[in-house]
Design an enzyme around this catalytic site. Structure first.
Site, mmCIF file in Angstrom:
data_model
loop_
_atom_site.group_PDB
_atom_site.id
_atom_site.type_symbol
_atom_site.label_atom_id
_atom_site.label_comp_id
_atom_site.label_asym_id
_atom_site.label_seq_id
_atom_site.Cartn_x
_atom_site.Cartn_y
_atom_site.Cartn_z
ATOM 1 N N ARG A 37 -25.261 -73.835 7.792
ATOM 2 C CA ARG A 37 -26.205 -73.299 6.800
ATOM 3 C C ARG A 37 -27.615 -73.847 7.008
ATOM 4 O O ARG A 37 -28.590 -73.160 6.705
ATOM 5 C CB ARG A 37 -25.713 -73.604 5.389
ATOM 6 C CG ARG A 37 -24.548 -72.693 5.031
ATOM 7 C CD ARG A 37 -24.120 -72.899 3.612
ATOM 8 N NE ARG A 37 -23.285 -71.795 3.191
ATOM 9 C CZ ARG A 37 -22.328 -71.907 2.278
ATOM 10 N NH1 ARG A 37 -22.081 -73.067 1.710
ATOM 11 N NH2 ARG A 37 -21.630 -70.850 1.933
ATOM 12 N N LYS A 199 -5.685 -62.370 -2.775
ATOM 13 C CA LYS A 199 -5.611 -61.746 -4.093
ATOM 14 C C LYS A 199 -6.262 -60.371 -4.154
ATOM 15 O O LYS A 199 -7.428 -60.217 -3.806
ATOM 16 C CB LYS A 199 -6.319 -62.639 -5.105
ATOM 17 C CG LYS A 199 -5.565 -63.908 -5.389
ATOM 18 C CD LYS A 199 -6.259 -64.624 -6.494
ATOM 19 C CE LYS A 199 -5.405 -65.739 -7.047
ATOM 20 N NZ LYS A 199 -6.136 -66.453 -8.070
ATOM 21 N N GLY A 350 -15.349 -67.091 3.199
ATOM 22 C CA GLY A 350 -15.130 -68.436 3.721
ATOM 23 C C GLY A 350 -13.913 -68.551 4.608
ATOM 24 O O GLY A 350 -13.967 -69.113 5.700
ATOM 25 N N GLY A 373 -19.304 -65.183 -1.398
ATOM 26 C CA GLY A 373 -19.350 -64.525 -2.709
ATOM 27 C C GLY A 373 -20.409 -63.439 -2.760
ATOM 28 O O GLY A 373 -20.166 -62.334 -3.267
HETATM 29 P P1 AMP Z 1 -9.127 -64.849 0.116
HETATM 30 O O1 AMP Z 1 -9.862 -66.072 -0.341
HETATM 31 O O2 AMP Z 1 -8.728 -63.940 -0.987
HETATM 32 O O3 AMP Z 1 -9.835 -64.157 1.268
HETATM 33 O O4 AMP Z 1 -7.744 -65.377 0.667
HETATM 34 C C1 AMP Z 1 -7.629 -66.165 1.797
HETATM 35 C C2 AMP Z 1 -6.286 -66.814 1.791
HETATM 36 O O5 AMP Z 1 -5.296 -65.822 1.767
HETATM 37 C C3 AMP Z 1 -6.011 -67.648 3.011
HETATM 38 O O6 AMP Z 1 -5.964 -68.988 2.634
HETATM 39 C C4 AMP Z 1 -4.640 -67.161 3.474
HETATM 40 O O7 AMP Z 1 -3.743 -68.204 3.762
HETATM 41 C C5 AMP Z 1 -4.146 -66.400 2.281
HETATM 42 N N1 AMP Z 1 -3.160 -65.370 2.644
HETATM 43 C C6 AMP Z 1 -3.298 -64.372 3.523
HETATM 44 N N2 AMP Z 1 -2.181 -63.663 3.630
HETATM 45 C C7 AMP Z 1 -1.289 -64.227 2.797
HETATM 46 C C8 AMP Z 1 0.067 -63.944 2.469
HETATM 47 N N3 AMP Z 1 0.744 -62.939 3.035
HETATM 48 N N4 AMP Z 1 0.657 -64.741 1.556
HETATM 49 C C9 AMP Z 1 0.020 -65.773 0.987
HETATM 50 N N5 AMP Z 1 -1.270 -66.077 1.259
HETATM 51 C C10 AMP Z 1 -1.912 -65.313 2.157
#
Ligand code: AMP
Length: 393
Positions: A37, A199, A350, A373
Site C-alpha cells: 500500500r 459468504k 483481500g 471493501g
Molecule cells: P470472502 O472473504 O467472502 O472472499 O471469503 C474468502 C474465504 O472463503 C477464504 O478464506 C476461503 O477459505 C473461504 N472459502 C472458499 N470456499 C470455501 C468453501 N467451499 N467452504 C468454506 N470456506 C470457503
C-alpha cells in the site's frame, strides 16, 4: 476520467493534504509485513515532490477506536516511506493541534510530512465537520489517493473535501477507478465475472448488479452451496446461509450464470480430511464442499480463455489449505494466461489477492485492487462517498 486529478492542479510551492491508505499489516514487533500500500502511492508522492508541492500525508491504520494506541501508530510507516523515497520523512505525533500546525508551518519544498493515525480521533470515523476543518487548515490543496478508504464517509475522505475548491484524485485512485469503470461501463467483451468466497450474504449485491453488465457470471467458493440448497440439492455439511436462499433464486435460471458441476468434499474443513471429488448431486451428508472439481475447473477455464475482460473476486475453495487450493490456483493461472494473451484482468478482495500471492501470480494480472471493501461496493453499483466528494472534471 471524470474526476480532477492532481495533474490538473497548480501545486508548485503549495502544501498538499494527501489522504492515502497506509493501513499496512504490522507484526508484534511493529515491523511492516507487506508494504504494497505504501509502494502503490509512491507515484503520487513523487509527482508532488517533483513538481514543487509539499505533501502532508494522512492515513488510518487499524481500528484504534478513537484512542491513541502505540501499536497502531504510523511511525514505522514513516521510516519505510523514507527508505522507499530515499529521503527523510518527518513524522508528526498527531494529525491536528498546535504542535502539528507548528511542524506544518516549518515545512519547505522538498520536505515530506506523515501525520499520525487519523483514527486516534473518534471524529474521523464520524465524518465530523470541525475535525475535517482542522485537517483542512493544514494545506491549500486536497488530493485523495486512498481508494481502499473510498467507501467510507470519514472526515479525511468526505467532510474535508468541502473545505477545498478542487478536491482531486491521486494516481492510484485514478488507476483503480479507470480499471473498474472500464470493466463495468465500457468493457471489451466478452466480460466475465468470477465471484467466489465464503459468504453469499456479502456478495449477493455484487452478483445482482453484475448480472446485466456481464456476458458470463461464474459463481464459486463456499457461497455456491446456498444456491445448490435453493435448487433442492443435499449439500451435507457445506457452508450455507439459509436466510439467503430466496435471494439466490433469481440467479439460478439465468443463462449467464455458471455454477460448478462437481466439488471436492472433505469430512471437515481441515487438512487431511479430503474424501474426493463428487458431482454436486452426490455430496455425502457428512461432508462439506471445500473446492471446485476438475470438470468445473475445465469449464471455467474455457470461459476465461474466451473472455476479453475478467473481473475476479473471491476464491473458488479453501485455498489456504493446499489440498483444497487447486480450483483457486487453476483459475488464477488461467486468468494470468489470458492476461498474457491480451485480456484485461481485474482482481480484488483481500483473500483473492492473498491467493494470487500464494501462487506467485500477482504480477501477471492487469490490475490488482488495493481496496477490497471499496472495490466490492463499486461492483455492487454503489457510489463511493470518497469518490463522489472529488471534483468532477
Ligand atoms: P470472502 O472473504 O467472502 O472472499 O471469503 C474468502 C474465504 O472463503 C477464504 O478464506 C476461503 O477459505 C473461504 N472459502 C472458499 N470456499 C470455501 C468453501 N467451499 N467452504 C468454506 N470456506 C470457503
Amino acid at each position: 476520467m471524470p474526476k480532477i486529478s492532481v495533474k490538473d492542479l497548480p501545486i508548485n510551492g503549495k502544501k498538499i493534504f494527501l489522504r492515502v491508505d497506509f493501513n499496512v499489516p504490522l507484526d508484534e514487533n511493529l515491523n511492516i509485513t507487506d508494504d504494497t500500500r505504501i509502494r502503490e502511492s509512491l507515484p503520487t508522492i513523487k509527482y508532488i515532490l517533483e513538481n514543487g508541492g509539499i505533501p502532508i500525508i494522512a492515513s488510518h491504520l487499524g481500528r484504534p477506536k478513537g484512542k491513541f494506541d502505540p501499536k497502531q501508530s504510523l511511525k514505522p510507516v514513516a521510516g519505510r516511506l523514507g527508505e522507499l523515497l530515499n529521503r527523510e520523512v518527518k513524522f508528526a505525533p498527531d494529525c491536528i493541534g498546535p504542535e502539528v500546525k507548528k511542524i506544518v508551518d516549518g515545512l519547505k519544498q522538498g520536505d515530506v510530512l506523515l501525520l499520525e493515525n487519523l483514527r486516534f480521533h473518534p471524529e474521523e470515523e464520524k465524518n465530523d465537520a470541525n475535525f475535517a476543518k482542522e485537517l483542512a487548515s493544514l494545506a491549500e490543496i486536497y488530493v485523495n489517493d486512498a481508494f481502499g478508504a473510498a467507501h467510507r464517509a470519514h472526515a479525511s475522505v468526505e467532510a474535508i473535501t468541502h473545505y477545498f475548491e478542487n478536491p482531486a484524485c491521486g494516481f492510484l485512485m485514478e488507476k483503480e477507478l479507470q480499471y473498474l469503470e472500464g470493466a463495468l461501463k465500457n468493457p471489451k467483451r466478452p466480460l466475465l465475472a468470477i465471484i467466489g468466497g465464503a459468504k453469499v450474504s456479502t456478495k449477493i449485491g455484487v452478483l445482482k448488479n453484475l448480472l446485466d453488465k456481464v456476458d458470463n457470471l461464474v459463481i464459486g467458493g463456499g457461497m455456491c452451496f446456498t444456491f445448490y440448497k435453493a435448487k433442492g440439492l443435499n449439500i451435507g455439511k457445506s457452508l450455507c446461509e439459509d436466510d439467503f436462499i430466496n435471494e439466490t433464486k433469481p440467479l439460478l435460471d439465468n443463462p449467464k450464470v455458471y455454477l460448478p458441476v462437481d466439488v471436492v468434499v472433505a469430512k471437515d474443513i481441515k487438512p487431511g480430511e479430503k474424501i474426493g471429488t463428487v458431482s454436486i448431486e452426490k455430496i455425502p451428508h457428512d461432508c462439506a464442499g471445500v473446492d471446485i472439481g476438475e470438470n468445473s475447473i475445465e469449464a471455467i477455464k474455457k470461459f476465461i480463455q474466451d473472455a476479453k475482460t475478467i473481473v475476479w473476486n473471491g476464491p473458488m475453495g479453501v485455498f489456504e489449505i493446499d489440498e483444497y487450493a487447486k480450483g483457486t490456483e487453476e483459475v488464477a493461472k488461467a486468468i494470468a494466461n489470458a492476461t498474457e494473451k491480451g485480456a484485461i484482468s481485474i482482481v480484488g478482495g483481500g483473500d483473492t489477492v492473498a491467493a494470487l500471492e500464494k501462487f506467485n501470480l500477482k504480477s501477471k494480472i492487469s490490475h490488482v485492487s488495493t481496496g477490497g471493501g471499496a472495490s466490492l461496493e463499486y461492483l455492487e453499483g454503489k457510489e463511493l462517498p470518497g469518490v463522489k466528494a472529488l471534483k468532477d472534471k
